[in-house]
Design a protein around this motif. Sequence first.
Motif, short mmCIF file in Angstrom:
data_model
loop_
_atom_site.label_atom_id
_atom_site.label_comp_id
_atom_site.label_asym_id
_atom_site.label_seq_id
_atom_site.Cartn_x
_atom_site.Cartn_y
_atom_site.Cartn_z
N ASN A 25 0.71 -1.39 0.05
CA ASN A 25 0.12 -0.02 -0.04
C ASN A 25 0.96 1.21 0.04
N GLU B 60 -8.39 -2.79 -0.78
CA GLU B 60 -7.61 -2.14 0.42
C GLU B 60 -8.35 -2.30 1.51
N TRP C 11 -6.32 -1.46 4.63
CA TRP C 11 -5.93 -0.07 4.45
C TRP C 11 -6.88 1.00 4.36
N ASP D 152 -6.20 4.59 5.24
CA ASP D 152 -5.12 5.45 4.50
C ASP D 152 -5.55 5.64 3.13
#
Length: 324
Positions: A132, A198, A201, A204
């Motif tokens: 990521n 994702e 994540w 973020d």
Amino acid sequence: MSEGPTLRQLRYFLRSVEAGSFSAAAAAEHVAQPSLSEQIRRLERNIGAQLFTRTNRTLQLTDVGRMIIPLARQTVRSADDLAATAREARTLTGGEVSFGTFSSAHRYLLTPLITEFRSLHPQVKVKIVGLNSSEVANAVRNGDLEAGLVQLPIDETRLAVSDPVLVDEVVYVSADANRTGQPISIEDLSRATLILSEARWQADDPLRRSIAARAEAASVDVAPTIEVEFQSAAMELAADGIGDTLVSYLVARSHESANKVTWVALDPPYEERFAFVTHASGSLSPATRQFMSLAHRHISALQSVASGWSGRRPTRTAASENGR
């Protein structure tokens, strides 16, 4: 105050040990004997001990002389290794690329890039880490990677961030062409069976944050039904009709399932911007610097592809024309 032994003094000392006399050592080192003898005397003064007992016929090592032989060899060998490593990196006959990318880059960038780099510099090791973008930024910041290609925005603390080198667009992907007839609004997303990547994540991920902001502004709720780690997995599920997904245009067009799906832009469009990151100190090995230069050329070609997309053609025929 003594500055300590020099490499030349240690080399002359070791040569004298091997040759058995100063004259033979001087001949082997291609220097005059007085010059070699003077360097040995300076070495003895530097360490404060006599190294040889001089006789008429041969040199005899003192106890101190015998003790320092392994250390002298180790020091000279380390210096030689240091010089060789620097030479290899400088001439790209050695060294290592240390680079990180966002996880989906392998779909359309890394294979041709690494293939060409290796053909140009076959003796350079290549370490590419797909993470990521925020994790790539952290790895560069902490010195675990020299550089990376990341999606903006990121935390720029202790990093040097280039201007954007690639601008891509997020597309809505579905196996049902009836759902990609026109650009997709945030209200459309709220009603979709949505697959998002994702998963690890979320906080973020710029796209996730943008969707949340759009949903809040429109007073709707956009919640994925399925969450996965990678865009490639989301594409495969969408191709199987499990749900619809959001991926980068370059990922959609390069995926092996591209001929099974259609896609269309969001309304309003969502652009993804990518940039190179390096440590703020500016230190880069020649190998990584050269890799980044080559990457820039490959990315420029990809930008032409991304910029050339009409942004509104959801047909499978258009996907097939792109070589899938």
